[in-house]
Design a protein around this motif. Structure first.
Motif, PDB file in Angstrom:
ATOM      1  N   GLU A 133       0.256   9.760  -6.022  1.00 20.27           N
ATOM      2  CA  GLU A 133      -0.359   8.866  -5.040  1.00 20.27           C
ATOM      3  C   GLU A 133      -0.405   7.430  -5.562  1.00 20.27           C
ATOM      4  O   GLU A 133      -0.167   6.480  -4.807  1.00 20.27           O
ATOM      5  CB  GLU A 133      -1.771   9.345  -4.696  1.00 20.27           C
ATOM      6  CG  GLU A 133      -1.829  10.627  -3.892  1.00 20.27           C
ATOM      7  CD  GLU A 133      -1.706  11.875  -4.749  1.00 20.27           C
ATOM      8  OE1 GLU A 133      -1.734  12.987  -4.192  1.00 20.27           O
ATOM      9  OE2 GLU A 133      -1.573  11.744  -5.990  1.00 20.27           O
ATOM     10  N   LEU A 168       5.487  12.890  -0.552  1.00 16.64           N
ATOM     11  CA  LEU A 168       4.506  12.029   0.110  1.00 16.64           C
ATOM     12  C   LEU A 168       5.193  11.023   1.029  1.00 16.64           C
ATOM     13  O   LEU A 168       4.733  10.766   2.151  1.00 16.64           O
ATOM     14  CB  LEU A 168       3.667  11.291  -0.936  1.00 16.64           C
ATOM     15  CG  LEU A 168       2.638  12.127  -1.698  1.00 16.64           C
ATOM     16  CD1 LEU A 168       2.058  11.325  -2.861  1.00 16.64           C
ATOM     17  CD2 LEU A 168       1.518  12.586  -0.769  1.00 16.64           C
ATOM     18  N   ARG A 208       8.056  11.322   2.520  1.00 12.24           N
ATOM     19  CA  ARG A 208       8.648  12.000   3.679  1.00 12.24           C
ATOM     20  C   ARG A 208       7.587  12.463   4.669  1.00 12.24           C
ATOM     21  O   ARG A 208       7.787  12.395   5.880  1.00 12.24           O
ATOM     22  CB  ARG A 208       9.480  13.193   3.207  1.00 12.24           C
ATOM     23  CG  ARG A 208      10.812  12.789   2.592  1.00 12.24           C
ATOM     24  CD  ARG A 208      11.542  13.982   2.025  1.00 12.24           C
ATOM     25  NE  ARG A 208      12.938  13.664   1.727  1.00 12.24           N
ATOM     26  CZ  ARG A 208      13.759  14.474   1.084  1.00 12.24           C
ATOM     27  NH1 ARG A 208      13.330  15.656   0.659  1.00 12.24           N
ATOM     28  NH2 ARG A 208      15.010  14.117   0.854  1.00 12.24           N
ATOM     29  N   ARG A 209       6.469  12.946   4.140  1.00  6.43           N
ATOM     30  CA  ARG A 209       5.424  13.473   5.028  1.00  6.43           C
ATOM     31  C   ARG A 209       4.605  12.367   5.683  1.00  6.43           C
ATOM     32  O   ARG A 209       4.037  12.570   6.750  1.00  6.43           O
ATOM     33  CB  ARG A 209       4.479  14.397   4.245  1.00  6.43           C
ATOM     34  CG  ARG A 209       5.112  15.699   3.791  1.00  6.43           C
ATOM     35  CD  ARG A 209       4.052  16.689   3.341  1.00  6.43           C
ATOM     36  NE  ARG A 209       3.185  16.153   2.293  1.00  6.43           N
ATOM     37  CZ  ARG A 209       3.448  16.229   0.998  1.00  6.43           C
ATOM     38  NH1 ARG A 209       4.579  16.791   0.583  1.00  6.43           N
ATOM     39  NH2 ARG A 209       2.604  15.745   0.108  1.00  6.43           N
ATOM     40  N   LYS A 210       4.536  11.208   5.033  1.00  7.51           N
ATOM     41  CA  LYS A 210       3.664  10.140   5.518  1.00  7.51           C
ATOM     42  C   LYS A 210       4.407   8.801   5.606  1.00  7.51           C
ATOM     43  O   LYS A 210       4.001   7.814   4.992  1.00  7.51           O
ATOM     44  CB  LYS A 210       2.453  10.005   4.595  1.00  7.51           C
ATOM     45  CG  LYS A 210       1.574  11.251   4.526  1.00  7.51           C
ATOM     46  CD  LYS A 210       0.409  11.055   3.576  1.00  7.51           C
ATOM     47  CE  LYS A 210      -0.478  12.284   3.545  1.00  7.51           C
ATOM     48  NZ  LYS A 210      -1.202  12.476   4.817  1.00  7.51           N
ATOM     49  N   ASP A 221       4.622   6.659   8.050  1.00 11.79           N
ATOM     50  CA  ASP A 221       3.812   5.611   8.677  1.00 11.79           C
ATOM     51  C   ASP A 221       2.752   5.084   7.716  1.00 11.79           C
ATOM     52  O   ASP A 221       2.420   3.891   7.736  1.00 11.79           O
ATOM     53  CB  ASP A 221       3.147   6.142   9.948  1.00 11.79           C
ATOM     54  CG  ASP A 221       4.158   6.476  11.034  1.00 11.79           C
ATOM     55  OD1 ASP A 221       5.282   5.935  10.973  1.00 11.79           O
ATOM     56  OD2 ASP A 221       3.831   7.276  11.925  1.00 11.79           O
ATOM     57  N   ILE A 222       2.228   5.976   6.886  1.00 10.17           N
ATOM     58  CA  ILE A 222       1.210   5.559   5.923  1.00 10.17           C
ATOM     59  C   ILE A 222       1.793   4.573   4.920  1.00 10.17           C
ATOM     60  O   ILE A 222       1.135   3.610   4.517  1.00 10.17           O
ATOM     61  CB  ILE A 222       0.624   6.788   5.194  1.00 10.17           C
ATOM     62  CG1 ILE A 222      -0.226   7.606   6.159  1.00 10.17           C
ATOM     63  CG2 ILE A 222      -0.213   6.360   3.998  1.00 10.17           C
ATOM     64  CD1 ILE A 222      -1.414   6.856   6.737  1.00 10.17           C
ATOM     65  N   THR A 271       1.691   1.305   6.390  1.00 17.02           N
ATOM     66  CA  THR A 271       0.307   0.821   6.423  1.00 17.02           C
ATOM     67  C   THR A 271      -0.125   0.308   5.060  1.00 17.02           C
ATOM     68  O   THR A 271      -0.794  -0.732   4.952  1.00 17.02           O
ATOM     69  CB  THR A 271      -0.639   1.950   6.878  1.00 17.02           C
ATOM     70  OG1 THR A 271      -0.286   2.358   8.199  1.00 17.02           O
ATOM     71  CG2 THR A 271      -2.090   1.485   6.868  1.00 17.02           C
ATOM     72  N   SER A 315      -6.762  -0.918   7.338  1.00 16.67           N
ATOM     73  CA  SER A 315      -7.167   0.417   6.885  1.00 16.67           C
ATOM     74  C   SER A 315      -8.397   0.289   6.001  1.00 16.67           C
ATOM     75  O   SER A 315      -8.321  -0.307   4.926  1.00 16.67           O
ATOM     76  CB  SER A 315      -6.038   1.100   6.110  1.00 16.67           C
ATOM     77  OG  SER A 315      -6.493   2.300   5.504  1.00 16.67           O
ATOM     78  N   LEU A 342      -4.035   6.443  -0.029  1.00 16.14           N
ATOM     79  CA  LEU A 342      -3.040   6.586   1.038  1.00 16.14           C
ATOM     80  C   LEU A 342      -3.700   6.561   2.418  1.00 16.14           C
ATOM     81  O   LEU A 342      -3.224   7.176   3.371  1.00 16.14           O
ATOM     82  CB  LEU A 342      -2.227   7.881   0.866  1.00 16.14           C
ATOM     83  CG  LEU A 342      -1.566   8.094  -0.502  1.00 16.14           C
ATOM     84  CD1 LEU A 342      -0.680   9.327  -0.476  1.00 16.14           C
ATOM     85  CD2 LEU A 342      -0.775   6.871  -0.936  1.00 16.14           C
ATOM     86  N   ASP A 399      -6.429   7.909   3.238  1.00 17.49           N
ATOM     87  CA  ASP A 399      -7.040   9.206   3.531  1.00 17.49           C
ATOM     88  C   ASP A 399      -8.467   9.236   2.987  1.00 17.49           C
ATOM     89  O   ASP A 399      -8.692   9.029   1.789  1.00 17.49           O
ATOM     90  CB  ASP A 399      -6.207  10.320   2.894  1.00 17.49           C
ATOM     91  CG  ASP A 399      -6.738  11.703   3.219  1.00 17.49           C
ATOM     92  OD1 ASP A 399      -6.343  12.256   4.252  1.00 17.49           O
ATOM     93  OD2 ASP A 399      -7.559  12.219   2.434  1.00 17.49           O
TER      94      ASP A 399
END
Length: 348
Positions: free
Chosen positions: A30, A73, A75-77, A79-80, A83, A119, A129, A131
């Protein structure tokens, strides 16, 4: 006719070097993603960056695992990642020629407002991230470390410099008598006020960031500064705030300083903190350790007066560093700078 490399090859090589540099000190996946979002100056998409990450040949099994985690990470996020880049870009970590310290603070206040609008969670820690659960996990880890050092206590009054969105006020609420959180960002104070609305022993104030003049001498048992001093260093106000902290601390009193600067040199930070501690009759108890798994923060713990703490002073010997304030335009080191590793710059 000799073969030529594709035009994208130099770009991929540069990005690959940035990834390797961001991973060099063994931080979690992360934190690597956060560093890449902060330091990469290219507009590469998360999916394309993931492919480059997976092309890197790891030097050991742990690096292979982290490369897979970083790519996963991204690939899964996707858009994050965008951000995180926008949040990081909202705060400029350089100082213009002729820009006064007060002007830097004013600019940073607006920048922190803008970052928090993008954010709330990423504005105080990019490695979250965005979260809330990740941010809470890191907050809990820092709180556990503070309690391990006997920093908090139900009879103690604590000042939190740069309280951000109030996460430490909320997490420590059962571990102090009174806690005052201060910040230069009106938006962050507003968010913190909502989060801590039910806590009767917490007070939150927007302040100028120039000094601690609104507090009396000997007002606090402990002062907490998490990711706020790097901006004081940038503004040339670190030494002045040490003066103020020494004034408002009781005897005995304690200062927990997590990240002194974003210069990328722990030896420089240790030297500066050591000189400031000596000048203000403080003792360095913990000298720039990295005790956290989910965050790359460097921890300093200082004692003032006759207090005793759980840890003995560090005996680390560090090389000579430049005097405080020799470079008024300190900035976060970019990937590829081999002398100093890039760090995640974050707010609270």
């Amino acid at each position: 006719m000799p073969a030529t490399k594709p035009k994208s090859a130099p770009r991929r090589t540069t990005i690959r070097s940035a990834v390797e540099d961001c991973m060099a000190d063994g931080v979690c996946a992360e934190a690597v993603v956060a560093r890449l979002a902060l330091h990469l100056q290219t507009g590469i998409r998360a999916a394309d960056l993931a492919k480059i990450v997976l092309d890197i040949v790891p030097s050991n099994a742990r690096d292979a695992e982290r490369l897979q985690e970083v790519a996963g990470l991204l690939r899964r996020k996707p858009d994050i990642f965008a951000t995180l880049r926008a949040t990081g870009a909202a705060v400029r970590h350089t100082r213009d020629d002729g820009e006064t310290g007060a002007a830097v603070v004013t600019r940073l206040a607006s920048s922190f407002d803008a970052a928090a609008a993008i954010s709330e969670t990423a504005s105080v820690q990019l490695a979250s991230l965005g979260d809330e659960e990740r941010l809470s996990a890191t907050t809990d880890e820092v709180v556990a470390w503070l309690k391990q050092q006997d920093f908090s206590g139900t009879r103690r009054d604590i000042l939190d410099i740069g309280c951000g969105i109030g996460r430490f006020e909320h997490a420590l609420s059962n571990s102090f008598n009174r806690m005052i959180g201060i910040d230069i960002s009106s938006r962050m104070i507003s968010i913190a006020s909502e989060r801590c609305a039910a806590l009767g022993n917490v007070e939150l104030r927007q302040t100028s960031g120039l000094d601690l003049s609104e507090f009396d001498d000997g007002s606090f048992d402990c002062v907490l500064a998490v990711d706020s001093f790097p901006y004081l260093v940038l503004a040339g106000m670190a030494e002045g705030h040490f003066d103020e902290i020494a004034r408002v601390l009781k005897r005995p009193g304690w200062l927990a300083l997590l990240n002194y600067s974003y210069r990328g040199s722990l030896s420089w930070d240790r030297a500066d903190v050591g000189r400031l501690a000596e000048a203000h009759q403080m003792r360095v108890v913990i000298n720039g350790e990295k005790p956290f798994r989910s965050w790359d923060g460097e921890a300093f713990l200082l004692a003032r007066g006759g207090g005793t703490l759980l840890r003995a002073a560090s005996s680390d010997v560090e090389p000579e560093a430049p005097k405080i304030g020799t470079d008024p335009k300190e900035e976060i080191m970019a990937p590829g700078a081999k002398k100093h590793r890039p760090r995640e710059a974050a707010r609270r």
